[in-house]
Design a protein around this motif. Structure first.
Motif, PDB file in Angstrom:
ATOM      1  N   VAL A  15       0.851  -1.192   0.000  1.00 13.62           N
ATOM      2  CA  VAL A  15       0.000   0.000   0.000  1.00 13.62           C
ATOM      3  C   VAL A  15       0.884   1.237   0.000  1.00 13.62           C
ATOM      4  N   VAL A  16       0.520   2.215  -0.816  1.00 16.17           N
ATOM      5  CA  VAL A  16       1.124   3.551  -0.743  1.00 16.17           C
ATOM      6  C   VAL A  16       0.061   4.499  -0.209  1.00 16.17           C
ATOM      7  N   ASN A  17       0.361   5.099   0.903  1.00 12.92           N
ATOM      8  CA  ASN A  17      -0.537   6.039   1.563  1.00 12.92           C
ATOM      9  C   ASN A  17      -0.165   7.448   1.106  1.00 12.92           C
ATOM     10  N   ALA A  18      -0.904   7.950   0.104  1.00 10.72           N
ATOM     11  CA  ALA A  18      -0.659   9.279  -0.457  1.00 10.72           C
ATOM     12  C   ALA A  18      -1.884  10.154  -0.229  1.00 10.72           C
ATOM     13  N   ALA A  19      -2.446  10.071   0.966  1.00 12.40           N
ATOM     14  CA  ALA A  19      -3.724  10.706   1.266  1.00 12.40           C
ATOM     15  C   ALA A  19      -3.614  12.171   1.659  1.00 12.40           C
ATOM     16  N   GLY A  20      -2.420  12.756   1.551  1.00 14.29           N
ATOM     17  CA  GLY A  20      -2.271  14.180   1.818  1.00 14.29           C
ATOM     18  C   GLY A  20      -2.658  14.536   3.241  1.00 14.29           C
ATOM     19  N   PRO A  21      -3.604  15.463   3.422  1.00 10.20           N
ATOM     20  CA  PRO A  21      -3.994  15.863   4.781  1.00 10.20           C
ATOM     21  C   PRO A  21      -4.579  14.725   5.614  1.00 10.20           C
ATOM     22  N   TRP A  22      -4.930  13.612   4.970  1.00 13.00           N
ATOM     23  CA  TRP A  22      -5.510  12.465   5.670  1.00 13.00           C
ATOM     24  C   TRP A  22      -4.499  11.325   5.831  1.00 13.00           C
ATOM     25  N   VAL A  23      -3.218  11.584   5.593  1.00 15.84           N
ATOM     26  CA  VAL A  23      -2.244  10.497   5.617  1.00 15.84           C
ATOM     27  C   VAL A  23      -2.141   9.861   6.997  1.00 15.84           C
ATOM     28  N   ASP A  24      -2.231  10.634   8.055  1.00 12.86           N
ATOM     29  CA  ASP A  24      -2.199  10.059   9.400  1.00 12.86           C
ATOM     30  C   ASP A  24      -3.428   9.201   9.663  1.00 12.86           C
ATOM     31  N   ASP A  25      -4.574   9.583   9.110  1.00 16.57           N
ATOM     32  CA  ASP A  25      -5.794   8.798   9.277  1.00 16.57           C
ATOM     33  C   ASP A  25      -5.643   7.426   8.633  1.00 16.57           C
ATOM     34  N   ILE A  26      -5.099   7.391   7.412  1.00 13.14           N
ATOM     35  CA  ILE A  26      -4.918   6.122   6.712  1.00 13.14           C
ATOM     36  C   ILE A  26      -3.883   5.267   7.437  1.00 13.14           C
ATOM     37  N   ALA A  27      -2.815   5.899   7.912  1.00 19.19           N
ATOM     38  CA  ALA A  27      -1.822   5.153   8.696  1.00 19.19           C
ATOM     39  C   ALA A  27      -2.476   4.552   9.936  1.00 19.19           C
ATOM     40  N   GLY A  28      -3.414   5.276  10.528  1.00 15.43           N
ATOM     41  CA  GLY A  28      -4.128   4.759  11.688  1.00 15.43           C
ATOM     42  C   GLY A  28      -4.989   3.551  11.350  1.00 15.43           C
ATOM     43  N   LEU A  29      -5.620   3.567  10.160  1.00 14.63           N
ATOM     44  CA  LEU A  29      -6.390   2.400   9.725  1.00 14.63           C
ATOM     45  C   LEU A  29      -5.491   1.167   9.634  1.00 14.63           C
ATOM     46  N   ALA A  30      -4.271   1.398   9.139  1.00 13.22           N
ATOM     47  CA  ALA A  30      -3.357   0.278   8.926  1.00 13.22           C
ATOM     48  C   ALA A  30      -2.825  -0.299  10.230  1.00 13.22           C
ATOM     49  N   THR A  31      -2.773   0.510  11.262  1.00 12.49           N
ATOM     50  CA  THR A  31      -2.160   0.066  12.518  1.00 12.49           C
ATOM     51  C   THR A  31      -3.174  -0.060  13.650  1.00 12.49           C
ATOM     52  N   LYS A  70       1.555  10.583  14.903  1.00 13.36           N
ATOM     53  CA  LYS A  70       1.182  11.708  14.057  1.00 13.36           C
ATOM     54  C   LYS A  70       2.441  12.396  13.531  1.00 13.36           C
ATOM     55  N   HIS A  71       2.484  12.564  12.207  1.00 16.84           N
ATOM     56  CA  HIS A  71       3.673  13.140  11.581  1.00 16.84           C
ATOM     57  C   HIS A  71       3.384  14.446  10.838  1.00 16.84           C
ATOM     58  N   LEU A  72       2.134  14.849  10.761  1.00 16.42           N
ATOM     59  CA  LEU A  72       1.773  15.977   9.923  1.00 16.42           C
ATOM     60  C   LEU A  72       1.638  17.280  10.701  1.00 16.42           C
ATOM     61  N   ARG A  73       2.040  18.372  10.043  1.00 17.24           N
ATOM     62  CA  ARG A  73       1.605  19.705  10.445  1.00 17.24           C
ATOM     63  C   ARG A  73       0.769  20.236   9.282  1.00 17.24           C
ATOM     64  N   LEU A  74      -0.490  20.477   9.529  1.00 18.98           N
ATOM     65  CA  LEU A  74      -1.387  20.964   8.494  1.00 18.98           C
ATOM     66  C   LEU A  74      -1.324  22.490   8.459  1.00 18.98           C
ATOM     67  N   ASP A 119     -12.084  21.883   9.241  1.00 16.95           N
ATOM     68  CA  ASP A 119     -12.633  20.874   8.343  1.00 16.95           C
ATOM     69  C   ASP A 119     -11.700  20.729   7.146  1.00 16.95           C
ATOM     70  N   ARG A 120     -11.007  19.603   7.073  1.00 13.34           N
ATOM     71  CA  ARG A 120     -10.015  19.422   6.012  1.00 13.34           C
ATOM     72  C   ARG A 120     -10.646  19.341   4.624  1.00 13.34           C
ATOM     73  N   ASP A 121     -11.910  18.992   4.555  1.00 15.40           N
ATOM     74  CA  ASP A 121     -12.586  18.921   3.261  1.00 15.40           C
ATOM     75  C   ASP A 121     -12.962  20.295   2.717  1.00 15.40           C
ATOM     76  N   HIS A 122     -13.075  21.281   3.596  1.00 16.02           N
ATOM     77  CA  HIS A 122     -13.583  22.588   3.159  1.00 16.02           C
ATOM     78  C   HIS A 122     -12.791  23.745   3.779  1.00 16.02           C
ATOM     79  N   PRO A 123     -11.503  23.852   3.520  1.00 14.10           N
ATOM     80  CA  PRO A 123     -10.760  25.009   4.026  1.00 14.10           C
ATOM     81  C   PRO A 123     -11.205  26.279   3.305  1.00 14.10           C
ATOM     82  N   GLU A 124     -11.300  27.363   4.037  1.00 12.99           N
ATOM     83  CA  GLU A 124     -11.729  28.633   3.451  1.00 12.99           C
ATOM     84  C   GLU A 124     -10.822  29.753   3.926  1.00 12.99           C
ATOM     85  N   ILE A 125     -10.668  30.738   3.078  1.00 13.58           N
ATOM     86  CA  ILE A 125      -9.869  31.899   3.444  1.00 13.58           C
ATOM     87  C   ILE A 125     -10.567  32.670   4.559  1.00 13.58           C
ATOM     88  N   SER A 126      -9.778  33.172   5.480  1.00  9.46           N
ATOM     89  CA  SER A 126     -10.332  34.008   6.547  1.00  9.46           C
ATOM     90  C   SER A 126     -10.249  35.473   6.133  1.00  9.46           C
TER      91      SER A 126
END
Length: 496
Positions: free
Chosen positions: A201-217, A223-227, A277-284
């Motif tokens: 498996v290649v986990n290339a889920a971007g902002p959700w990469v930690d979530d997919i890694a969590g599914l696998a383990t 947690k390795h990401l800074r969003l 909400d990672r699905d809907h980022p908006e400018i402030s």
């Protein structure tokens, strides 16, 4: 049984799918939304070395990115083209010697180049004198490239499919079960559930990469990401010329101002820690004002909030290097390969990708497959360095010559439409136009220069399923069509 399951349809996932399929591997890619729907369509749309990264001593990243700039120019000269960037010197910020030294290194660190090098420029002469404030006297200019970012992703996915990969959009991975020699992934699409078996498996889920890694383990992944959110504003075109500006800010950041979609100027970007909400980022409002103020420090005519006609925001899934400043967090990519099950025994591997840049996606894919080969043995020979992307097979990479040839072939087509189609589709433009001898042969006119012949192609060849796929990712027609015309696109999809 597939050799490789890739989770994520952004530039990293599409790049790995393309490379792996070209090596003869059996590949399936799943993406929960549309290709490039998130981070990969929300960039500043540059193929560049990253001049400012030199300040942070990221020499390897800059060198690789500059080398890849040349590779991508050859691979896709229809969606990637050179730009000149003008960097005004502000006496209160970085000194001239530092800018000269940085540009001297930038010209040379990538090795052989085809683009012009840097030079000094007077800002008291045309055209800059009427665009910039009087306080700016001298500056520097250098070369980098524009890229149609979301189209780059789609072309990589198309190439992957044409080499045998299976591309499944609107397909969410909801479970990963590891076995000694393979994975069983549970996926959901259109209300139904199915499974996919793959050796890796290649986990290339971007902002959700930690979530997919969590599914696998089983939820125990570190947690390795800074969003980090980056936002852009789009305003009516500020100046007629084709060059870009790169402005220094007092906070140490930089902001680009780039001619965009013929009628507009693109200004960006920001760097803010993101937790929404990672699905809907908006400018402030603060980001919008920051970009307006940054540009107004340089342009003769201020940029006001009321001038903003559109915005977009994306989330950069950066590798957490514990930098105190979001703008200095590394933009380099990192891999984590996990090939142990919960008991510590050897098992099927999962490779997770953190960070990355559009410019270096091809090398990232090569490196990812090299890392997997360490666990699984050979994955075939690298091949993408000299290959073109779909539509990019233009003789000598001469887009101007190609455009003139198309103009002679389709004398009935309005030039703005011809240019848009040639830029978007390159030498695959004929697959849309076919044997048409006039606009009447292009099907129903939906709005502007969009006809159903193009919509049919986008559905059949480019994975488009909704109006937004067409208006904002396969193109930027959403900026040019009226709301009524955009509704016509949605109606066409509803009736198709």
């Amino acid at each position: 049984m597939h050799d490789l399951l890739i989770i994520g349809g952004g530039i990293n996932g599409a790049g790995v799918a393309r490379d792996a399929a070209g090596r003869g591997m059996s590949v399936v890619l799943v993406e929960k939304d549309d290709l490039a729907q998130h981070t990969s369509s929300a960039s500043t749309k540059l193929v560049h070395g990253g001049l400012r990264y030199l300040e942070h001593y990221e020499f390897r990243l800059v060198r690789e990115a500059l080398q890849e700039r040349e590779v991508l120019l050859r691979a896709a000269p229809h969606i990637i083209w050179p730009l000149r960037f003008v960097l005004p010197h502000d006496a209160g910020l970085r000194p001239k010697w530092m800018l000269r030294a940085g540009l001297f290194l930038y010209d040379r660190i990538g090795g052989k180049r085809t683009l012009p090098g840097s030079s000094s420029v007077s800002l008291r002469k045309a055209p800059h004198a009427r665009i910039l404030q009087d306080r700016f006297r001298r500056g520097f200019e250098y070369s980098d490239c524009w890229v149609e970012d979301s189209r780059l992703v789609v072309l990589a996915a198309m190439d992957a499919r044409e080499r045998g990969a299976e591309i499944r959009t609107r397909t969410r991975c909801t479970g990963l079960a590891r076995h000694a020699d393979h994975w069983v992934a549970t996926v959901e699409a259109g209300g139904s559930t199915s499974t996919i078996e793959a050796r890796a498996v290649v986990n290339a889920a971007g902002p959700w990469v930690d979530d997919i890694a969590g599914l696998a383990t089983g939820g125990s992944a570190e947690k390795h990401l800074r969003l980090v959110k980056g936002s852009h504003i789009i305003v009516p075109r500020i100046y007629a010329e084709d060059h870009c500006y790169i402005f220094q800010n007092g906070d140490g950041r930089i902001v680009f101002a780039i001619p965009y979609e013929r009628d507009f100027t693109l200004i960006g970007t920001t760097d803010l820690l993101f937790e929404g909400d990672r699905d809907h980022p908006e400018i402030s409002t603060e980001e919008r004002d920051y970009l307006c103020n940054a540009a107004s420090e340089y342009f003769r005519e201020p940029v006001r909030a009321a001038d903003v006609v559109s915005t977009y925001s994306g989330i950069r899934p950066l590798y957490e290097d514990h930098s105190s400043d979001n703008s200095t967090v590394t933009r380099d990519y990192m891999f984590e390969v996990d090939h142990k099950d919960q008991s510590g025994a050897d098992a099927a591997p999962i490779l997770s990708i953190f960070g990355g840049k559009i410019t270096t996606f091809r090398r990232l894919a090569e490196h990812a497959l090299e890392r997997l080969a360490e666990q699984q043995g050979t994955t075939g020979a690298a091949w993408t360095e000299t290959a073109t992307l779909p539509g990019g097979g233009i003789p000598g990479g001469d887009f101007a010559g190609f455009l003139e040839e198309r103009r002679a072939r389709y004398p009935w087509m309005p030039y703005p439409m011809l240019l848009r189609l040639a830029r978007a589709y390159g030498n695959r433009m004929k697959r849309i136009v076919g044997d048409a001898n006039g606009l009447a042969d292009m099907g129903q006119r939906i709005g502007g220069d969009l006809y159903t012949a193009e919509l049919n192609y986008l559905v059949e060849q480019e994975f488009a399923q909704t109006a937004d796929d067409v208006l904002w990712r396969r193109s930027k027609l959403g900026l040019h069509l009226s709301q009524a015309e955009q509704d016509m696109v949605a109606l066409w999809f509803a009736n198709s």
